[in-house]
Design a protein around this motif. Structure first.
Motif, PDB file in Angstrom:
ATOM      1  N   TYR A  87       0.839  -1.204   0.000  1.00  0.00           N
ATOM      2  CA  TYR A  87       0.000   0.000   0.000  1.00  0.00           C
ATOM      3  C   TYR A  87       0.873   1.252   0.000  1.00  0.00           C
ATOM      4  O   TYR A  87       0.611   2.191  -0.747  1.00  0.00           O
ATOM      5  N   LYS A  88       1.920   1.270   0.822  1.00  0.00           N
ATOM      6  CA  LYS A  88       2.834   2.427   0.845  1.00  0.00           C
ATOM      7  C   LYS A  88       3.514   2.579  -0.515  1.00  0.00           C
ATOM      8  O   LYS A  88       3.647   3.698  -1.020  1.00  0.00           O
ATOM      9  N   ALA A  89       3.915   1.479  -1.123  1.00  0.00           N
ATOM     10  CA  ALA A  89       4.563   1.531  -2.442  1.00  0.00           C
ATOM     11  C   ALA A  89       3.624   2.093  -3.502  1.00  0.00           C
ATOM     12  O   ALA A  89       4.068   2.694  -4.483  1.00  0.00           O
ATOM     13  N   ASP A  90       2.325   1.927  -3.288  1.00  0.00           N
ATOM     14  CA  ASP A  90       1.313   2.425  -4.217  1.00  0.00           C
ATOM     15  C   ASP A  90       0.766   3.793  -3.776  1.00  0.00           C
ATOM     16  O   ASP A  90      -0.266   4.236  -4.264  1.00  0.00           O
ATOM     17  N   ASN A  91       1.475   4.425  -2.830  1.00  0.00           N
ATOM     18  CA  ASN A  91       1.093   5.747  -2.310  1.00  0.00           C
ATOM     19  C   ASN A  91      -0.308   5.758  -1.704  1.00  0.00           C
ATOM     20  O   ASN A  91      -1.037   6.729  -1.827  1.00  0.00           O
ATOM     21  N   LYS A  92      -0.636   4.661  -1.044  1.00  0.00           N
ATOM     22  CA  LYS A  92      -1.908   4.552  -0.324  1.00  0.00           C
ATOM     23  C   LYS A  92      -1.604   4.428   1.163  1.00  0.00           C
ATOM     24  O   LYS A  92      -0.454   4.291   1.561  1.00  0.00           O
ATOM     25  N   LYS A  93      -2.635   4.456   1.984  1.00  0.00           N
ATOM     26  CA  LYS A  93      -2.452   4.406   3.434  1.00  0.00           C
ATOM     27  C   LYS A  93      -1.996   3.016   3.875  1.00  0.00           C
ATOM     28  O   LYS A  93      -2.748   2.041   3.733  1.00  0.00           O
ATOM     29  N   PRO A  94      -0.782   2.920   4.438  1.00  0.00           N
ATOM     30  CA  PRO A  94      -0.256   1.610   4.851  1.00  0.00           C
ATOM     31  C   PRO A  94      -1.124   0.901   5.885  1.00  0.00           C
ATOM     32  O   PRO A  94      -1.192  -0.332   5.879  1.00  0.00           O
ATOM     33  N   ILE A  95      -1.782   1.640   6.758  1.00  0.00           N
ATOM     34  CA  ILE A  95      -2.603   1.011   7.791  1.00  0.00           C
ATOM     35  C   ILE A  95      -3.723   0.173   7.164  1.00  0.00           C
ATOM     36  O   ILE A  95      -4.038  -0.912   7.636  1.00  0.00           O
ATOM     37  N   ILE A  96      -4.283   0.664   6.072  1.00  0.00           N
ATOM     38  CA  ILE A  96      -5.349  -0.077   5.379  1.00  0.00           C
ATOM     39  C   ILE A  96      -4.774  -1.359   4.776  1.00  0.00           C
ATOM     40  O   ILE A  96      -5.338  -2.447   4.937  1.00  0.00           O
ATOM     41  N   GLY A  97      -3.651  -1.244   4.101  1.00  0.00           N
ATOM     42  CA  GLY A  97      -3.004  -2.421   3.528  1.00  0.00           C
ATOM     43  C   GLY A  97      -2.608  -3.423   4.590  1.00  0.00           C
ATOM     44  O   GLY A  97      -2.733  -4.631   4.402  1.00  0.00           O
ATOM     45  N   GLY A  98      -2.136  -2.923   5.737  1.00  0.00           N
ATOM     46  CA  GLY A  98      -1.766  -3.801   6.836  1.00  0.00           C
ATOM     47  C   GLY A  98      -2.953  -4.581   7.375  1.00  0.00           C
ATOM     48  O   GLY A  98      -2.854  -5.777   7.651  1.00  0.00           O
ATOM     49  N   LEU A  99      -4.078  -3.900   7.506  1.00  0.00           N
ATOM     50  CA  LEU A  99      -5.280  -4.579   7.988  1.00  0.00           C
ATOM     51  C   LEU A  99      -5.770  -5.621   6.988  1.00  0.00           C
ATOM     52  O   LEU A  99      -6.185  -6.718   7.376  1.00  0.00           O
ATOM     53  N   ILE A 100      -5.698  -5.293   5.714  1.00  0.00           N
ATOM     54  CA  ILE A 100      -6.111  -6.243   4.676  1.00  0.00           C
ATOM     55  C   ILE A 100      -5.194  -7.467   4.691  1.00  0.00           C
ATOM     56  O   ILE A 100      -5.654  -8.608   4.715  1.00  0.00           O
ATOM     57  N   GLY A 101      -3.885  -7.228   4.676  1.00  0.00           N
ATOM     58  CA  GLY A 101      -2.928  -8.338   4.662  1.00  0.00           C
ATOM     59  C   GLY A 101      -3.000  -9.195   5.911  1.00  0.00           C
ATOM     60  O   GLY A 101      -2.985 -10.423   5.839  1.00  0.00           O
ATOM     61  N   GLY A 102      -3.107  -8.560   7.072  1.00  0.00           N
ATOM     62  CA  GLY A 102      -3.186  -9.306   8.326  1.00  0.00           C
ATOM     63  C   GLY A 102      -4.457 -10.125   8.441  1.00  0.00           C
ATOM     64  O   GLY A 102      -4.435 -11.286   8.862  1.00  0.00           O
ATOM     65  N   THR A 103      -5.574  -9.525   8.052  1.00  0.00           N
ATOM     66  CA  THR A 103      -6.858 -10.228   8.104  1.00  0.00           C
ATOM     67  C   THR A 103      -6.867 -11.408   7.130  1.00  0.00           C
ATOM     68  O   THR A 103      -7.338 -12.505   7.470  1.00  0.00           O
ATOM     69  N   ALA A 104      -6.338 -11.200   5.946  1.00  0.00           N
ATOM     70  CA  ALA A 104      -6.264 -12.286   4.964  1.00  0.00           C
ATOM     71  C   ALA A 104      -5.387 -13.422   5.482  1.00  0.00           C
ATOM     72  O   ALA A 104      -5.688 -14.601   5.260  1.00  0.00           O
TER      73      ALA A 104
END
Length: 161
Positions: free
Chosen positions: A99-116
């Motif tokens: 998410y950070k690499a795509d200039n998006k909010k890392p917290i959202i990507g972290g929640l998606i990845g962790g939940t998955a």
């Protein structure tokens, strides 16, 4: 209303699923790719360490060890507290990084990845147990099949990062 899944979402979820199956495989994938093709948006961020060759090597060694260790009779269950925490952390790290690499909010990507990762850990555990009972295939063999799936999925995701 159409739900459009972004590229970063698919990457975060896919890496989380891999982390749920094999904790260190997902970080090994992103560290390999980003250490060879650094992202500017990761520089001077908490995720910059992912882009080093040293980090890539460490995660690859850990991933290889996990592939072997998973088949040992004394390997802990993936759904033990420690295993779930590690899988969630690996999925969250990978999701936040893409998410950070795509200039998006890392917290959202972290929640998606962790939940998955958590969902995948339980889903794959039940699938592995069910396949063993239904077919009589020994668990280490099913584990090796799971390894092939992890490596194939990781390779496909790496090409898409």
């Amino acid at each position: 209303m159409e739900l459009k899944l972004t590229h970063a979402f698919r990457q975060a979820a896919g890496l989380g699923i891999i982390a749920g199956m094999r904790t260190f495989s997902a970080p090994a994938v992103i560290s390999h790719v980003y250490s060879r093709h650094p992202e500017r948006s990761l520089k001077k961020s908490p995720f910059q360490f992912i882009q080093t060759i040293g980090t890539s090597k460490v995660f690859k060694v850990l991933a290889a060890g996990e592939l072997v260790g998973d088949k040992l009779p004394f390997a802990p269950k993936r759904t033990n507290a420690g295993g779930l925490i590690g899988r969630f952390a690996a999925g969250a790290l990978c999701g936040a990084t893409v998410y950070k690499a795509d200039n998006k909010k890392p917290i959202i990507g972290g929640l998606i990845g962790g939940t998955a990762a958590i969902a995948s850990a339980f889903g794959c555990m039940f699938l592995r147990i069910g396949l063993g009972k239904k077919t009589g295939i020994p668990d280490p063999v099913i584990g090796a099949i799971e390894d092939v799936i992890v490596i194939s999925a990781a390779t496909a995701l790496a090409k898409d990062l």
